[in-house]
Design a protein around this motif. Structure first.
Motif, PDB file in Angstrom:
ATOM      1  N   LEU A  45      37.065  45.182  42.913  1.00 10.67           N
ATOM      2  CA  LEU A  45      37.850  44.794  41.743  1.00 10.67           C
ATOM      3  C   LEU A  45      38.654  43.528  42.012  1.00 10.67           C
ATOM      4  O   LEU A  45      38.851  42.705  41.113  1.00 10.67           O
ATOM      5  N   ALA A  46      39.109  43.351  43.251  1.00 15.10           N
ATOM      6  CA  ALA A  46      39.935  42.186  43.598  1.00 15.10           C
ATOM      7  C   ALA A  46      39.162  40.876  43.489  1.00 15.10           C
ATOM      8  O   ALA A  46      39.758  39.808  43.371  1.00 15.10           O
ATOM      9  N   SER A  47      37.834  40.948  43.534  1.00 16.11           N
ATOM     10  CA  SER A  47      37.014  39.728  43.478  1.00 16.11           C
ATOM     11  C   SER A  47      36.645  39.327  42.053  1.00 16.11           C
ATOM     12  O   SER A  47      36.013  38.299  41.838  1.00 16.11           O
ATOM     13  N   ILE A  48      37.041  40.143  41.079  1.00 14.78           N
ATOM     14  CA  ILE A  48      36.692  39.867  39.680  1.00 14.78           C
ATOM     15  C   ILE A  48      37.789  39.015  39.046  1.00 14.78           C
ATOM     16  O   ILE A  48      38.944  39.419  38.983  1.00 14.78           O
ATOM     17  N   ASP A  49      37.393  37.814  38.604  1.00 16.32           N
ATOM     18  CA  ASP A  49      38.340  36.897  37.991  1.00 16.32           C
ATOM     19  C   ASP A  49      37.957  36.640  36.526  1.00 16.32           C
ATOM     20  O   ASP A  49      37.070  37.297  35.983  1.00 16.32           O
ATOM     21  N   LEU A  50      38.613  35.672  35.909  1.00 15.84           N
ATOM     22  CA  LEU A  50      38.379  35.368  34.501  1.00 15.84           C
ATOM     23  C   LEU A  50      36.936  34.971  34.245  1.00 15.84           C
ATOM     24  O   LEU A  50      36.320  35.415  33.268  1.00 15.84           O
ATOM     25  N   ARG A  51      36.371  34.146  35.137  1.00 15.53           N
ATOM     26  CA  ARG A  51      34.988  33.703  34.949  1.00 15.53           C
ATOM     27  C   ARG A  51      34.014  34.880  35.044  1.00 15.53           C
ATOM     28  O   ARG A  51      33.006  34.919  34.330  1.00 15.53           O
ATOM     29  N   ILE A  55      36.922  43.202  24.400  1.00 15.12           N
ATOM     30  CA  ILE A  55      37.987  42.338  24.907  1.00 15.12           C
ATOM     31  C   ILE A  55      39.343  43.050  24.813  1.00 15.12           C
ATOM     32  O   ILE A  55      40.172  42.958  25.728  1.00 15.12           O
ATOM     33  N   SER A  56      39.572  43.770  23.734  1.00 10.49           N
ATOM     34  CA  SER A  56      40.816  44.539  23.606  1.00 10.49           C
ATOM     35  C   SER A  56      40.938  45.566  24.727  1.00 10.49           C
ATOM     36  O   SER A  56      42.020  45.767  25.288  1.00 10.49           O
ATOM     37  N   ALA A  57      39.816  46.227  25.057  1.00  7.80           N
ATOM     38  CA  ALA A  57      39.822  47.208  26.146  1.00  7.80           C
ATOM     39  C   ALA A  57      40.178  46.532  27.472  1.00  7.80           C
ATOM     40  O   ALA A  57      40.984  47.053  28.259  1.00  7.80           O
ATOM     41  N   LEU A  58      39.600  45.344  27.726  1.00  4.53           N
ATOM     42  CA  LEU A  58      39.876  44.636  28.975  1.00  4.53           C
ATOM     43  C   LEU A  58      41.321  44.145  29.034  1.00  4.53           C
ATOM     44  O   LEU A  58      41.927  44.093  30.105  1.00  4.53           O
ATOM     45  N   LYS A  59      41.871  43.787  27.881  1.00  2.00           N
ATOM     46  CA  LYS A  59      43.283  43.374  27.854  1.00  2.00           C
ATOM     47  C   LYS A  59      44.197  44.548  28.183  1.00  2.00           C
ATOM     48  O   LYS A  59      45.179  44.402  28.924  1.00  2.00           O
ATOM     49  N   HIS A  60      43.877  45.725  27.643  1.00  2.00           N
ATOM     50  CA  HIS A  60      44.658  46.917  27.989  1.00  2.00           C
ATOM     51  C   HIS A  60      44.506  47.258  29.471  1.00  2.00           C
ATOM     52  O   HIS A  60      45.474  47.666  30.125  1.00  2.00           O
ATOM     53  N   PHE A  61      43.287  47.078  30.001  1.00  2.00           N
ATOM     54  CA  PHE A  61      43.023  47.385  31.404  1.00  2.00           C
ATOM     55  C   PHE A  61      43.861  46.494  32.322  1.00  2.00           C
ATOM     56  O   PHE A  61      44.286  46.922  33.407  1.00  2.00           O
ATOM     57  N   SER A  62      44.114  45.259  31.879  1.00  2.00           N
ATOM     58  CA  SER A  62      44.894  44.328  32.701  1.00  2.00           C
ATOM     59  C   SER A  62      46.344  44.802  32.901  1.00  2.00           C
ATOM     60  O   SER A  62      47.012  44.405  33.854  1.00  2.00           O
ATOM     61  N   PRO A  71      44.994  38.032  30.752  1.00  2.00           N
ATOM     62  CA  PRO A  71      44.357  38.484  29.512  1.00  2.00           C
ATOM     63  C   PRO A  71      44.569  37.528  28.345  1.00  2.00           C
ATOM     64  O   PRO A  71      43.776  37.502  27.406  1.00  2.00           O
ATOM     65  N   ALA A  72      45.605  36.700  28.412  1.00  2.00           N
ATOM     66  CA  ALA A  72      45.861  35.745  27.326  1.00  2.00           C
ATOM     67  C   ALA A  72      44.782  34.670  27.265  1.00  2.00           C
ATOM     68  O   ALA A  72      44.603  34.015  26.233  1.00  2.00           O
ATOM     69  N   ASN A  73      44.044  34.486  28.377  1.00  2.00           N
ATOM     70  CA  ASN A  73      42.998  33.458  28.423  1.00  2.00           C
ATOM     71  C   ASN A  73      41.643  33.957  27.940  1.00  2.00           C
ATOM     72  O   ASN A  73      40.684  33.176  27.898  1.00  2.00           O
ATOM     73  N   LEU A  74      41.546  35.246  27.614  1.00  2.00           N
ATOM     74  CA  LEU A  74      40.273  35.778  27.102  1.00  2.00           C
ATOM     75  C   LEU A  74      40.090  35.341  25.654  1.00  2.00           C
ATOM     76  O   LEU A  74      40.958  35.561  24.811  1.00  2.00           O
ATOM     77  N   TYR A  75      38.946  34.708  25.395  1.00  6.74           N
ATOM     78  CA  TYR A  75      38.679  34.211  24.036  1.00  6.74           C
ATOM     79  C   TYR A  75      38.243  35.361  23.133  1.00  6.74           C
ATOM     80  O   TYR A  75      37.309  36.094  23.450  1.00  6.74           O
TER      81      TYR A  75
END
Length: 411
Positions: free
Chosen positions: A153-159, A183-190, A200-204
């Protein structure tokens, strides 16, 4: 002992009998993130009718009929096809053990990912999200974690997230609405800070589709009800339209929620955990009374085959589709179309949009305002510019004769 000619005759008869049978092939299918069974066969009206009768739907994407991969549905399909003397080829279907492995994808997640998924579910429940939202967000996160099952999980970034959205959500044909939910789910996960490095603010977030709802005319509504011969089915469709109910709201209605004296329906804990009262039309009352006396429901207003259990949403969609076909209606009609039609017709009849908002249970007036774009009353008030131009030209023509737009000249 059989001679060779006799054996050849037996084989030929068996071969001819087999060839007389229509072959229907069953294949595993993943459709809209659900485990399904594809039904393939050479076009035949009888087979088509049989598979539709058990609840099969047509997929434009996969160009085949399909059903959910449920034991009860598969048994009903098999029996229906056997009655038509069909040979059902299910050799491509996975064995039971394989199905269990494919369904339980979470079992293949590494411990760190499985733990993150469970923590996320607990977090959503603690936030008092609805069961539907918890289920949806959990499924999207499970899809994401499976995609990166071999990475920490630590290696997963925005890209990394952008690549998942490109390769899975976009390329696999998920709708824009599903994309936004993911995307909403990933924002909550953050919010859980479990090691992933992204803001999460950078997710389009892609824009919502702005589609106008399909609306039936008053005449089409009556034609659908007249084409629905089954009393129970007619009562369901009539109530969906006359009270503007969502299909989930109708299925949860209990006998005590209908107040015939006050002509109201009490809808409990609907979308957004809101209660509301809906109006009950005068014309639907005798239909509901007739239905109740005939079917005698015990708990829910509309019950399925099992007593005390609510009716099935899929069944409603199926008989609504058949009623529309019988009525000759070409529009794509769903149970929610009846709700759209209810709201639009209220607006056309002069009901204030604020009252319509309350009747529909909308939290924001902007949601209700969409019906102002489809109402015939407002559109009819607009003068077409071509009509205006011709009217103006005709007035000038009456004063000074001139060649008209619609007149042929002899040369």
């Amino acid at each position: 002992m059989f001679d060779i000619e006799y054996l050849i005759l037996i084989f030929r008869d068996e071969f001819n009998y087999f060839m007389m049978k229509k072959v229907v092939k069953l294949l595993p299918l993943q459709h809209r993130n659900k485990d399904c069974v594809a039904i393939q066969f050479d076009f035949n009206d009888s087979i088509k009718a049989a598979v539709m009768k058990v609840g099969a739907k047509w997929s434009k994407t996969h160009t085949c009929f399909y059903i959910l991969n449920e034991t009860k549905l598969k048994q009903r399909l098999f029996l229906s096809l056997k009655k038509l003397n069909c040979f059902v080829d299910y050799s491509a279907m996975p064995k039971v053990d394989q199905v269990k492995k494919s369904v339980n994808k979470e079992a293949s997640l590494p411990k760190s990912h499985a733990h993150a998924l469970q923590v996320f579910e607990d977090y959503l429940i603690g936030q008092r999200k609805s069961p539907s939202t918890v289920h949806t967000y959990r499924n999207f996160l499970n899809l994401f974690l499976n995609y990166y099952a071999k990475r920490d999980l630590a290696s997963i970034d925005l890209r990394s997230i952008e690549i998942f959205l490109e390769q899975v959500m976009a390329k696999r044909g998920y709708s824009v609405s599903s994309h936004r939910q993911c995307i909403s789910a990933l924002k909550h996960f953050s919010e859980l800070n479990l090691g992933m490095k992204y803001d999460p603010a950078n997710l389009y977030m892609p824009r919502k589709d702005k589609k106008l709802p399909v609306v039936l005319s008053s005449t089409e509504i009556v034609l659908i009800l007249r084409s629905t011969k089954n009393l129970k089915h007619r009562a369901i469709l009539g109530l969906l339209y006359s009270s503007g109910l969502r299909i989930g709201e109708l299925l949860k209605l209990k006998l005590g929620d209908v107040d015939l004296e006050r002509n109201t329906i009490y809808v409990k804990q609907s979308k957004g955990r809101k209660d509301r009262n809906c109006s009950l039309g005068q014309r639907i009352r005798p239909m509901l009374l007739n239905y109740a006396q005939t079917y005698q429901p015990k708990v829910f207003l509309f019950e399925g085959e099992e007593e005390g259990k609510p009716y099935n949403a899929t069944s409603i969609r199926q008989f609504l589709k058949r009623s529309c076909q019988a009525a000759g209606i070409q529009k794509h009609v769903t149970p929610h179309t009846l709700r759209h039609s209810y709201a639009t017709h209220l607006l056309e009849n002069g009901v204030d949009v604020r009252y319509i908002q309350e009747l529909l249970g909308h939290s924001r007036p902007e949601t209700t305002m969409i019906y102002t774009h489809v109402t015939e009353r407002k559109i009819d008030e607009i003068t077409n510019p071509l009509d205006s131009a011709i009217q103006k030209f005709n007035r000038m023509d009456n004063e000074t004769p001139n060649p008209l737009l619609s007149r042929n000249e002899n040369k």
